[in-house]
Design a protein around this motif. Structure first.
Motif, mmCIF file in Angstrom:
data_model
loop_
_atom_site.group_PDB
_atom_site.id
_atom_site.type_symbol
_atom_site.label_atom_id
_atom_site.label_comp_id
_atom_site.label_asym_id
_atom_site.label_seq_id
_atom_site.Cartn_x
_atom_site.Cartn_y
_atom_site.Cartn_z
ATOM 1 N N TYR A 75 0.914 -1.281 0.099
ATOM 2 C CA TYR A 75 -0.124 -0.246 -0.179
ATOM 3 C C TYR A 75 0.876 1.232 -0.095
ATOM 4 O O TYR A 75 1.887 1.151 0.477
ATOM 5 C CB TYR A 75 -1.021 -0.065 1.289
ATOM 6 C CG TYR A 75 -1.622 -1.171 1.227
ATOM 7 C CD1 TYR A 75 -2.947 -1.346 0.662
ATOM 8 C CD2 TYR A 75 -1.415 -2.294 2.125
ATOM 9 C CE1 TYR A 75 -3.618 -2.559 0.885
ATOM 10 C CE2 TYR A 75 -2.156 -3.518 2.339
ATOM 11 C CZ TYR A 75 -3.203 -3.466 1.710
ATOM 12 O OH TYR A 75 -3.959 -4.836 1.690
ATOM 13 N N GLU A 76 0.505 2.350 -0.549
ATOM 14 C CA GLU A 76 1.110 3.650 -0.877
ATOM 15 C C GLU A 76 0.444 4.737 -0.483
ATOM 16 O O GLU A 76 -0.799 4.815 -0.771
ATOM 17 C CB GLU A 76 1.998 3.387 -2.233
ATOM 18 C CG GLU A 76 1.031 3.517 -3.307
ATOM 19 C CD GLU A 76 2.168 3.511 -4.555
ATOM 20 O OE1 GLU A 76 1.570 2.999 -5.673
ATOM 21 O OE2 GLU A 76 2.950 4.276 -4.564
ATOM 22 N N THR A 77 1.008 5.732 0.103
ATOM 23 C CA THR A 77 0.488 6.983 0.276
ATOM 24 C C THR A 77 1.716 7.929 -0.467
ATOM 25 O O THR A 77 2.641 7.657 -0.706
ATOM 26 C CB THR A 77 0.219 7.441 1.602
ATOM 27 O OG1 THR A 77 1.502 7.463 2.394
ATOM 28 C CG2 THR A 77 -0.890 6.458 2.226
ATOM 29 N N VAL A 128 2.547 -5.420 3.776
ATOM 30 C CA VAL A 128 1.491 -6.388 4.939
ATOM 31 C C VAL A 128 1.630 -7.712 4.036
ATOM 32 O O VAL A 128 1.296 -8.091 3.062
ATOM 33 C CB VAL A 128 0.111 -6.064 4.762
ATOM 34 C CG1 VAL A 128 -0.632 -7.000 5.851
ATOM 35 C CG2 VAL A 128 -0.032 -4.496 5.333
ATOM 36 N N ALA A 129 2.240 -8.831 4.966
ATOM 37 C CA ALA A 129 2.347 -10.270 4.653
ATOM 38 C C ALA A 129 1.720 -11.174 5.591
ATOM 39 O O ALA A 129 2.048 -10.838 6.890
ATOM 40 C CB ALA A 129 3.628 -10.351 4.422
ATOM 41 N N LEU A 176 9.197 -2.478 -4.394
ATOM 42 C CA LEU A 176 8.395 -1.273 -3.905
ATOM 43 C C LEU A 176 8.060 -0.559 -5.013
ATOM 44 O O LEU A 176 8.957 -0.264 -6.001
ATOM 45 C CB LEU A 176 9.451 -0.642 -2.776
ATOM 46 C CG LEU A 176 9.578 -1.323 -1.663
ATOM 47 C CD1 LEU A 176 10.444 -1.098 -0.678
ATOM 48 C CD2 LEU A 176 8.231 -2.010 -0.803
ATOM 49 N N PRO A 177 7.026 0.410 -5.010
ATOM 50 C CA PRO A 177 6.399 1.358 -6.144
ATOM 51 C C PRO A 177 7.395 2.585 -6.056
ATOM 52 O O PRO A 177 7.125 3.409 -6.853
ATOM 53 C CB PRO A 177 5.111 1.509 -5.595
ATOM 54 C CG PRO A 177 4.955 1.110 -4.025
ATOM 55 C CD PRO A 177 5.969 0.136 -3.909
ATOM 56 N N GLY A 178 8.321 2.632 -5.020
ATOM 57 C CA GLY A 178 8.833 4.018 -4.973
ATOM 58 C C GLY A 178 10.265 3.728 -4.252
ATOM 59 O O GLY A 178 10.301 2.891 -3.331
ATOM 60 N N THR A 183 6.330 -0.386 7.499
ATOM 61 C CA THR A 183 6.238 0.853 7.307
ATOM 62 C C THR A 183 7.349 1.323 6.922
ATOM 63 O O THR A 183 8.158 1.516 7.907
ATOM 64 C CB THR A 183 5.277 1.580 8.035
ATOM 65 O OG1 THR A 183 4.266 0.848 8.412
ATOM 66 C CG2 THR A 183 4.910 2.943 7.827
ATOM 67 N N LEU A 184 7.581 1.986 5.774
ATOM 68 C CA LEU A 184 8.808 2.860 5.157
ATOM 69 C C LEU A 184 8.487 4.159 4.904
ATOM 70 O O LEU A 184 7.413 4.256 4.112
ATOM 71 C CB LEU A 184 9.375 1.857 3.960
ATOM 72 C CG LEU A 184 9.602 0.622 4.241
ATOM 73 C CD1 LEU A 184 9.389 -0.603 3.436
ATOM 74 C CD2 LEU A 184 11.157 0.554 4.565
#
Length: 124
Positions: free
Chosen positions: A44-46, A53-54, A90-92, A111-112
């Motif tokens: 999930y990304e913001t 989440v796994a 990761l998407p970014g 969370t990163l």
């Protein structure tokens, strides 16, 4: 007398179902895909952070190993019955030093914080 498979009216249907099932499992037997294929990972990304989440059924906290290189997160676990390792792209870009993780009832949450994908370079 030898049976001719071409006479079986369901042979084509069963072959197609088997081909589709292999395609959905990525060409691997789902039972061999770590934890019986039960592991599931979502990302999930913001604007500010990326959350991984796994679901890892049957894994204890002490069995987990997590690594991050800023672009990928690797989640690995070894139990008495199976081994699991997954590299999640990761998407970014993230700041790997900002990572926090929790593990509760077989659910791992990482969370990163996002980071800029480029750095300013001073021209001298």
């Amino acid at each position: 007398m030898r049976r001719d498979d071409r006479d079986d009216p369901f042979d084509d249907i069963f072959s197609e179902i088997e081909r589709m099932m292999e395609g959905m499992a990525g060409g691997i037997d789902a039972a061999d895909a770590g934890f019986g294929g039960d592991a599931h990972v979502s990302v999930y990304e913001t604007d500010d952070e990326i959350r991984v989440v796994a679901d890892l059924p049957g894994v204890d906290k002490d069995d987990l190993r997590i690594k991050c290189d800023g672009r990928n997160v690797t989640v690995a676990a070894t139990t008495t019955t199976s081994e699991y390792e997954e590299r999640i792209q990761l998407p970014g870009r993230v700041d790997e030093h900002s990572a926090s993780a929790s593990f509760n009832n077989g659910v791992l949450e990482i969370t990163l914080d996002r980071t800029d994908s480029s750095a300013n370079i001073d021209l001298s």
